[in-house]
Write an enzyme that holds these catalytic residues in place. Structure first.
Site, PDB file in Angstrom:
ATOM      1  N   ARG A  57       0.852  -1.209   0.000  1.00 61.23           N
ATOM      2  CA  ARG A  57       0.000   0.000   0.000  1.00 61.23           C
ATOM      3  C   ARG A  57       0.882   1.251   0.000  1.00 61.23           C
ATOM      4  O   ARG A  57       0.462   2.303  -0.440  1.00 61.23           O
ATOM      5  CB  ARG A  57      -0.975   0.000   1.186  1.00 61.23           C
ATOM      6  CG  ARG A  57      -1.812   1.265   1.273  1.00 61.23           C
ATOM      7  CD  ARG A  57      -3.101   1.074   2.065  1.00 61.23           C
ATOM      8  NE  ARG A  57      -2.890   0.456   3.354  1.00 61.23           N
ATOM      9  CZ  ARG A  57      -2.401   1.093   4.434  1.00 61.23           C
ATOM     10  NH1 ARG A  57      -2.093   2.366   4.367  1.00 61.23           N
ATOM     11  NH2 ARG A  57      -2.246   0.445   5.564  1.00 61.23           N
ATOM     12  N   TYR A 110     -15.841  16.269 -15.764  1.00 60.87           N
ATOM     13  CA  TYR A 110     -16.367  14.908 -15.737  1.00 60.87           C
ATOM     14  C   TYR A 110     -17.397  14.770 -14.600  1.00 60.87           C
ATOM     15  O   TYR A 110     -17.180  15.280 -13.490  1.00 60.87           O
ATOM     16  CB  TYR A 110     -15.193  13.942 -15.545  1.00 60.87           C
ATOM     17  CG  TYR A 110     -15.620  12.527 -15.268  1.00 60.87           C
ATOM     18  CD1 TYR A 110     -16.353  11.795 -16.205  1.00 60.87           C
ATOM     19  CD2 TYR A 110     -15.308  11.921 -14.057  1.00 60.87           C
ATOM     20  CE1 TYR A 110     -16.747  10.506 -15.937  1.00 60.87           C
ATOM     21  CE2 TYR A 110     -15.705  10.621 -13.791  1.00 60.87           C
ATOM     22  CZ  TYR A 110     -16.424   9.926 -14.736  1.00 60.87           C
ATOM     23  OH  TYR A 110     -16.827   8.651 -14.471  1.00 60.87           O
ATOM     24  N   ASP A 182      -7.206  18.052 -15.451  1.00 60.98           N
ATOM     25  CA  ASP A 182      -7.574  16.683 -15.814  1.00 60.98           C
ATOM     26  C   ASP A 182      -7.332  16.567 -17.319  1.00 60.98           C
ATOM     27  O   ASP A 182      -8.066  17.133 -18.125  1.00 60.98           O
ATOM     28  CB  ASP A 182      -9.049  16.424 -15.452  1.00 60.98           C
ATOM     29  CG  ASP A 182      -9.502  15.017 -15.838  1.00 60.98           C
ATOM     30  OD1 ASP A 182      -8.834  14.376 -16.672  1.00 60.98           O
ATOM     31  OD2 ASP A 182     -10.547  14.570 -15.312  1.00 60.98           O
ATOM     32  N   LYS A 207      -8.252   5.306 -19.756  1.00 62.48           N
ATOM     33  CA  LYS A 207      -8.541   5.692 -21.138  1.00 62.48           C
ATOM     34  C   LYS A 207      -7.302   5.493 -22.021  1.00 62.48           C
ATOM     35  O   LYS A 207      -6.853   4.378 -22.157  1.00 62.48           O
ATOM     36  CB  LYS A 207      -9.076   7.126 -21.145  1.00 62.48           C
ATOM     37  CG  LYS A 207     -10.146   7.410 -20.070  1.00 62.48           C
ATOM     38  CD  LYS A 207     -11.360   6.554 -20.281  1.00 62.48           C
ATOM     39  CE  LYS A 207     -12.542   6.790 -19.375  1.00 62.48           C
ATOM     40  NZ  LYS A 207     -12.371   7.167 -17.995  1.00 62.48           N
TER      41      LYS A 207
HETATM   42  C1  LIG Z   1     -12.288  13.263 -17.913  1.00 62.94           C
HETATM   43  C2  LIG Z   1     -12.381  12.169 -16.916  1.00 62.94           C
HETATM   44  N1  LIG Z   1     -11.813  12.317 -15.714  1.00 62.94           N
HETATM   45  C3  LIG Z   1     -11.873  11.353 -14.775  1.00 62.94           C
HETATM   46  C4  LIG Z   1     -12.544  10.171 -15.002  1.00 62.94           C
HETATM   47  C5  LIG Z   1     -12.630   9.129 -13.916  1.00 62.94           C
HETATM   48  O1  LIG Z   1     -11.760   8.097 -14.206  1.00 62.94           O
HETATM   49  P1  LIG Z   1     -12.007   6.561 -13.744  1.00 62.94           P
HETATM   50  O2  LIG Z   1     -13.252   6.087 -14.411  1.00 62.94           O
HETATM   51  O3  LIG Z   1     -10.740   5.900 -14.197  1.00 62.94           O
HETATM   52  O4  LIG Z   1     -12.136   6.590 -12.264  1.00 62.94           O
HETATM   53  C6  LIG Z   1     -13.145   9.970 -16.247  1.00 62.94           C
HETATM   54  C7  LIG Z   1     -13.899   8.721 -16.520  1.00 62.94           C
HETATM   55  O5  LIG Z   1     -14.628   8.621 -17.464  1.00 62.94           O
HETATM   56  C8  LIG Z   1     -13.068  10.996 -17.221  1.00 62.94           C
HETATM   57  O6  LIG Z   1     -13.648  10.848 -18.421  1.00 62.94           O
END
Ligand SMILES: Cc1ncc(COP(=O)(O)O)c(C=O)c1O
Length: 389
Positions: A57, A110, A182, A207
């Site tokens: 961890r 998001y 992000d 992604k």
């Molecule tokens: C722009 C963006 N940020 C964060 C996330 C969250 O990521 P995760 O699904 O890997 O937790 C996503 C998920 O779709 C996303 O599209």
């Protein structure tokens, strides 16, 4: 030596054998804990006098190698990986925000991040202020005495609108506010947040970074000083990445540059095909001159990514008819993998939004969002052509 019992043998035999292999790839250290010789070694570890692993961890060799690759990718001093993008975001935010602080957040983020800051952080006494893309045109005016952190996303889902990242980062730096981008939709191959002046780059590695729709993961990159704080919080919150996932992510990262080049090229061709097609009312792709933020995108992105959104007439019915007719492009949410995926924003990321909120987000019922994968360009264009009817 006295013969040991079968259970003892099966548990211990071979485990202490010195490793005599030189693998090309870093092995998956699927172990939760690490051995110490004696009490003195434990003490020296605790005093920081010996460089060893203690507990997965905290740190794990397979995970550390993946973190080194992420740091290289973001041209960062340090990087950390997490069990998901949301684990990365929540750990980062809880590292730096305290009750009474204000978080300035782009309204166009998001949905998971929106709920995290709006439903969870506010319960902890953190004020959240959302600002529109237009308001971010004058970022300095949004930063108050209590603003501690600014969270932005660019390009955004599903319109692929872009913020002027360097402009926001500069205003934050001048005001002593921590800035975070992000960077999931662009990927670090197409956009380098730290080079644009942002303090911390966050990505859902689920992604493009992993790229095969088979690992859920998140990353944070930045200076060693900031990352040390995030590392400590990750130990407490526990959203670490499993070594198996880290191994898979490291493998995906090795092909990221070639994958992104292909995503960029095919998405560009698809966007241009859709733009000249009379059955399509609008196309959203930052690489098109018609995109409202094309000029900003050109200054801060070296490629425009694999996401293409387009709109057809007839609202949700019209979009659903097209959605249901795909044969190559697969009906699923998420993005950034080798498989092309299509989703309907009003049934996924923007489900249950009021008409007013949809209008503010620039989202319409007739929109389809496609994550362009690595299939042959001609097959994807033919699939879109037949789906449009
Ligand atoms: C722009 C963006 N940020 C964060 C996330 C969250 O990521 P995760 O699904 O890997 O937790 C996503 C998920 O779709 C996303 O599209």
């Amino acid at each position: 030596m006295k013969q040991r019992g079968l259970s003892t043998e099966l548990i211990h035999r071979g485990e202490d054998a010195p490793v005599r292999a030189d693998p090309v790839n870093v092995p998956i250290y699927e172990t939760t804990t690490f051995l110490f010789e004696n009490a003195d070694e434990v003490l020296r570890y605790q005093e920081g006098k010996v460089d060893k692993y203690l507990y997965s961890r905290y740190a794990n060799p397979t995970v550390v190698v993946t973190e080194q690759k992420i740091a290289a990718l973001d041209r960062a001093e340090a990087a950390l990986v997490f069990a998901s993008g949301m684990a990365a975001s929540s750990t980062l935010l809880l590292t730096f925000l305290r009750p009474g602080d204000e978080l300035l957040c782009s309204a166009a983020i998001y949905g998971g991040t929106f709920h995290l800051v709006n439903d969870v952080l506010t319960r902890l006494g953190i004020q959240v202020r959302f600002a529109t893309l237009e308001e971010f045109g004058d970022p300095a005016s949004l930063l108050g005495a209590r603003t501690r952190l600014c969270w932005i996303e660019s390009p955004i889902n599903p319109t692929l609108r872009c913020l002027d990242v360097a402009h926001v980062a500069r205003a934050c730096r001048e005001a002593g506010v921590l800035s975070v981008l992000d960077n999931t939709f662009a990927s670090p191959i197409n956009q380098q947040p730290l080079a644009l002046g942002v303090d911390l780059a966050m990505q859902s590695a689920t992604k493009y970074l992993n790229g095969h729709s088979d690992v859920t993961a998140g990353t944070v990159s930045g200076s060693r000083t900031l990352l040390q704080k995030v590392d400590l919080m990750r130990r407490f919150l526990g959203g670490v990445m499993d070594p198996l996932a880290a191994f898979a992510l490291a493998r995906g990262l090795k092909t990221l540059p070639v994958r992104m080049a292909r995503h960029n090229a095919t998405a560009d061709a698809v966007a241009r095909f859709l733009e000249q097609d009379g059955r399509v009312t609008r196309v959203f792709y930052p690489g098109l001159a018609s995109h409202p933020d094309h000029a900003i995108a050109r200054t801060q992105m070296s490629g425009f990514g694999g996401m293409v959104t387009f709109e057809v007439a007839g609202g949700l019915d019209g979009a659903s008819r097209v959605f249901d007719r795909f044969h190559v492009i697969r009906r699923a949410t998420s993005l950034g993998g080798v498989d092309s995926l299509v989703s309907l924003p009003v049934l996924t990321s923007h489900y249950n939004y009021s008409d007013g909120d949809l209008a503010r987000a620039g989202v319409t019922a007739g929109m389809l969002r496609v994550s362009i994968g690595l299939e042959d360009e001609a097959d994807l264009i033919e699939d879109l052509d037949q789906a449009l009817g």
